[in-house]
Structures are given as structure tokens and as C-alpha cells.
Design an enzyme around this catalytic site. Structure first.
Site, PDB file in Angstrom:
ATOM      1  N   ARG A  94      -8.268 -19.909  -1.221  1.00 55.56           N
ATOM      2  CA  ARG A  94      -7.167 -19.814  -0.259  1.00 55.56           C
ATOM      3  C   ARG A  94      -6.120 -20.905  -0.463  1.00 55.56           C
ATOM      4  NH1 ARG A  94      -5.199 -21.215   4.652  1.00 55.56           N
ATOM      5  NH2 ARG A  94      -4.330 -19.487   5.868  1.00 55.56           N
ATOM      6  N   HIS A 127      -1.608 -21.053   0.032  1.00 52.69           N
ATOM      7  CA  HIS A 127      -0.381 -20.274   0.211  1.00 52.69           C
ATOM      8  C   HIS A 127       0.328 -20.080  -1.132  1.00 52.69           C
ATOM      9  CE1 HIS A 127      -1.174 -21.153   4.394  1.00 52.69           C
ATOM     10  NE2 HIS A 127      -0.194 -20.353   4.752  1.00 52.69           N
ATOM     11  N   TYR A 166       0.825  -1.207   0.000  1.00 56.73           N
ATOM     12  CA  TYR A 166       0.000   0.000   0.000  1.00 56.73           C
ATOM     13  C   TYR A 166       0.855   1.251   0.000  1.00 56.73           C
ATOM     14  CZ  TYR A 166       0.795   0.925   5.022  1.00 56.73           C
ATOM     15  OH  TYR A 166       1.361   1.219   6.233  1.00 56.73           O
ATOM     16  N   GLU A 217      12.062   2.589  14.342  1.00 57.08           N
ATOM     17  CA  GLU A 217      11.112   3.621  13.912  1.00 57.08           C
ATOM     18  C   GLU A 217       9.895   3.494  14.799  1.00 57.08           C
ATOM     19  OE1 GLU A 217       9.643   2.861   9.887  1.00 57.08           O
ATOM     20  OE2 GLU A 217       9.865   0.716  10.200  1.00 57.08           O
ATOM     21  N   ARG A 228       8.136   4.246  -4.625  1.00 59.76           N
ATOM     22  CA  ARG A 228       8.215   3.275  -3.522  1.00 59.76           C
ATOM     23  C   ARG A 228       7.183   2.165  -3.695  1.00 59.76           C
ATOM     24  NH1 ARG A 228       7.579   5.397   2.509  1.00 59.76           N
ATOM     25  NH2 ARG A 228       5.429   5.639   1.781  1.00 59.76           N
ATOM     26  N   LEU A 247      10.884   1.260   7.245  1.00 58.91           N
ATOM     27  CA  LEU A 247      10.313   1.793   6.014  1.00 58.91           C
ATOM     28  C   LEU A 247      11.116   3.029   5.604  1.00 58.91           C
ATOM     29  CD1 LEU A 247       7.850   1.370   4.065  1.00 58.91           C
ATOM     30  CD2 LEU A 247       6.908   3.398   5.163  1.00 58.91           C
ATOM     31  N   LYS A 257       6.348  -1.707   1.965  1.00 53.44           N
ATOM     32  CA  LYS A 257       5.159  -1.118   2.608  1.00 53.44           C
ATOM     33  C   LYS A 257       4.012  -2.112   2.438  1.00 53.44           C
ATOM     34  CE  LYS A 257       3.089   3.421   3.351  1.00 53.44           C
ATOM     35  NZ  LYS A 257       3.183   3.384   4.808  1.00 53.44           N
TER      36      LYS A 257
HETATM   37  N1  PDD Z   1       2.776   5.055   7.420  1.00 54.56           N
HETATM   38  N2  PDD Z   1       7.403   3.879   9.078  1.00 54.56           N
HETATM   39  C1  PDD Z   1       6.273   3.154   9.039  1.00 54.56           C
HETATM   40  C2  PDD Z   1       6.256   1.813   9.677  1.00 54.56           C
HETATM   41  C3  PDD Z   1       5.131   3.663   8.386  1.00 54.56           C
HETATM   42  O1  PDD Z   1       4.012   2.920   8.334  1.00 54.56           O
HETATM   43  C4  PDD Z   1       5.182   4.949   7.808  1.00 54.56           C
HETATM   44  C5  PDD Z   1       4.003   5.559   7.107  1.00 54.56           C
HETATM   45  C6  PDD Z   1       6.385   5.675   7.889  1.00 54.56           C
HETATM   46  C7  PDD Z   1       6.537   7.039   7.270  1.00 54.56           C
HETATM   47  O2  PDD Z   1       6.551   6.945   5.878  1.00 54.56           O
HETATM   48  P1  PDD Z   1       6.114   8.169   4.964  1.00 54.56           P
HETATM   49  O3  PDD Z   1       6.921   9.327   5.387  1.00 54.56           O
HETATM   50  O4  PDD Z   1       6.434   7.719   3.593  1.00 54.56           O
HETATM   51  O5  PDD Z   1       4.635   8.388   5.203  1.00 54.56           O
HETATM   52  C8  PDD Z   1       7.476   5.093   8.521  1.00 54.56           C
HETATM   53  C9  PDD Z   1       1.590   5.485   6.718  1.00 54.56           C
HETATM   54  C10 PDD Z   1       1.350   6.950   6.772  1.00 54.56           C
HETATM   55  C11 PDD Z   1       0.419   4.639   7.173  1.00 54.56           C
HETATM   56  O6  PDD Z   1       0.645   3.458   7.360  1.00 54.56           O
HETATM   57  O7  PDD Z   1      -0.695   5.131   7.296  1.00 54.56           O
END
Ligand code: PDD
Length: 286
Positions: A100, A102, A33, A180, A52, A204, A147
Site C-alpha cells: 500500500r 499512494h 471497469y 444522471e 470506453r 458517464l 468508469k
Molecule cells: N453502470 N451512468 C452511470 C453512473 C453508470 O454506472 C452507468 C452504467 C451508466 C450507463 O452506462 P451504459 O449505458 O454504458 O451501461 C450511466 C453499469 C451498468 C454498472 O455500474 O453496473
């Protein structure tokens, strides 16, 4: 101004959008996503987000041409139909629909979902006073640069932190290294320098993180991407988190300790100002 969804190119009100229970995104979180914010119909840092997204898809063995999927056109269309002054654009691409198993079949048609929602107003108190983070062990998988929608460890950590009276959790390895937060990257300021963990596979690679580093260069703040211990985080002069949803949000408390003197510091303020200067006009909140 309706909140909209778009599934495989078809727009509908968000409450009417459905996907199959056999969608691999539902069954296995077999999907990736992006979250992009648009101000006055202009997506902020869109190319970076779409690059990304492409990378996440490739790393999950779902390489795909976003131009062929007409993602940019769908974004433009959704923005003009929803017409909010600030819009959160959510994009999710799943491997597709299959009973379903895997083992995925080759040649599945991906499910492409976009939603367009009004961005909630920022809480000015949080930007003025900063927020508190609870440190907790990072229990995620080893490919956090993707992501991916499988976010259960993030969800549990965030909820436990909020129940304990904090804004969020900061995820730390069993060796005490800071990674993070559950949905944002983290920075500290120590002796005038801006420090943030290296963008490797354990975090991320935040689009906002990169943008903050560029703002720091413009504001003549030296930067250092390196590992950082939780003790260093707690003992730093200033700290903040960054994400598409919060931009730069100051952190003034970690666990039971104040960061610096417990107020938002001057380097954070300077970076918040530099950040806002580069944003579309409507994005200048708190
Ligand atoms: N999340 N780290 C994680 C684990 C994240 O899920 C996100 C963003 C970030 C920051 O990434 P960016 O600057 O590209 O938004 C760092 C989004 C906003 C979400 O899951 O809603």
C-alpha cells in the site's frame, strides 16, 4: 452452467476467484471497469464498451492495448464456457499489486478480472408502470466520464433512495442541474423532443445513452443534449433511464411528483420498441 471468473487469463468457478489484498483495486479503487451484456453468446455493443474501457484506462494513466490482453478472446471463451442465454460480462482492470502506497510504481502488471454471470430476468411491472426516482445531491468527483470502481457516493445514494421507497436516486448539482442516476443515464421528453444532459466530464458517457440517441434519430424523435434543471425533469411529459442492465426503463415519479400523467408515455414506448428492434432476438423482454 457455472458462473465463471477469469483472473489474468485463468478461468475458475466464481466462488474460487481471489486477488491479493495488496491489489491497488482493493486498496485504493485504483481500477476501472465495464459491464457488457451478451445475448445467446453475442455481446451487445461490445466495440463501444471496449473503446470506453480503453478511454477510462488512458484517463487514469494506465494506457493499455486491449488486443494484447486478448480481452475479446477471453470474452468469447467465457461466453462459450458459461453458455447462459443472457450473460452479464463484468470486466475490471486494476493498476496491479503493490504494498500500500499512494505513489504507484512504474511497470506494475495490471490485474485483469472478468466474470460471467446469468443476467437476472427483468421485472415486467417496472417496464409497464415505470419507476420512481429520488433527487439527491451529486457528491461524486469531477471525472465521472471515467468508469472507475470507486462508487461509494453512488452506492450510498442508491441505498438511501431504495430505503425511502424509490427505485434509484437521480443525482443533481447544488445548482439544481440534473446529471444522471447512480448507474444509468437520464432522459426526458418535453413537447415531443428527447432531452438528455450533455456527455461531458460530469457524467458517464453511457453506451446505451448513445444507442438511444441513435434509435431516436431512426424513430424521427428530435433530440437535444443540453443541461436540464430538476424542475424541468419533474415537469416533463415523460422520462426514462438507460443502461446496459435496464436498457430503457420508464420513470413515472420523481420525489413526490408524477412525471406527466404518471403512466409510461407514447414517445418512451416508441423508443423502447425501436431499441428492441436493434437487439439480438433473446433480448426482447418485458
Ligand atoms: N453502470 N451512468 C452511470 C453512473 C453508470 O454506472 C452507468 C452504467 C451508466 C450507463 O452506462 P451504459 O449505458 O454504458 O451501461 C450511466 C453499469 C451498468 C454498472 O455500474 O453496473
Amino acid at each position: 452452467m457455472p458462473e465463471l471468473a477469469c483472473i489474468n487469463g485463468n478461468f475458475c468457478p466464481i466462488d474460487e476467484a481471489t486477488v491479493s489484498i495488496n491489489d491497488r483495486g482493493f486498496q485504493f479503487a485504483d481500477s476501472v471497469y465495464e459491464v457488457i451484456v451478451a445475448y445467446d453468446g453475442k455481446p451487445f455493443l461490445m466495440n463501444e464498451h471496449l473503446e470506453r474501457l480503453s478511454r477510462s484506462l488512458s484517463l487514469c494513466d494506465m494506457p493499455m492495448d486491449l488486443d494484447e490482453l486478448k480481452i475479446e478472446q477471453l470474452i468469447a471463451d467465457g461466453l462459450s464456457r458459461s453458455a447462459f442465454s443472457a450473460t452479464v460480462i463484468y470486466i475490471q482492470i486494476t493498476r496491479g499489486v503493490q504494498e500500500r502506497n499512494h505513489l504507484y510504481r512504474d511497470g506494475l502488471t495490471p490485474t485483469v478480472l472478468l466474470t460471467f454471470r446469468e443476467k437476472p430476468a427483468a421485472d415486467p411491472d417496472r417496464y409497464r408502470d415505470g419507476v420512481g426516482l429520488m433527487s439527491t445531491e451529486d457528491q461524486r468527483w469531477a471525472m465521472c466520464e471515467i468508469k472507475a470502481t470507486g462508487l461509494l457516493p453512488n452506492v450510498l445514494a442508491k441505498n438511501r433512495a431504495v430505503r425511502a421507497g424509490f427505485q434509484d436516486a437521480v443525482l443533481v448539482t447544488s445548482d439544481g442541474l440534473v446529471r444522471e442516476c447512480t448507474a444509468s443515464n437520464i432522459f426526458v421528453i418535453h413537447a415531443g423532443a428527447l432531452i438528455t444532459p450533455v456527455a461531458d466530464e460530469s457524467i458517464l458517457h453511457g453506451i446505451t445513452r448513445d444507442y438511444v440517441l441513435r434509435c431516436a434519430a431512426l424513430a424521427n424523435v428530435p433530440t437535444d443534449e443540453r443541461s436540464m434543471t430538476v424542475e424541468e425533469l419533474c415537469g416533463s411529459d415523460e422520462a426514462f433511464i438507460s443502461s446496459t442492465m435496464v436498457d430503457i426503463l420508464p420513470v413515472t415519479r420523481i420525489d413526490q411528483q408524477n412525471v406527466g400523467d404518471g403512466t409510461v408515455g407514447p414517445v418512451t414506448r416508441a423508443l423502447m420498441a425501436a431499441y428492441r428492434q436493434g437487439m439480438p432476438h433473446a433480448a426482447q423482454p418485458a
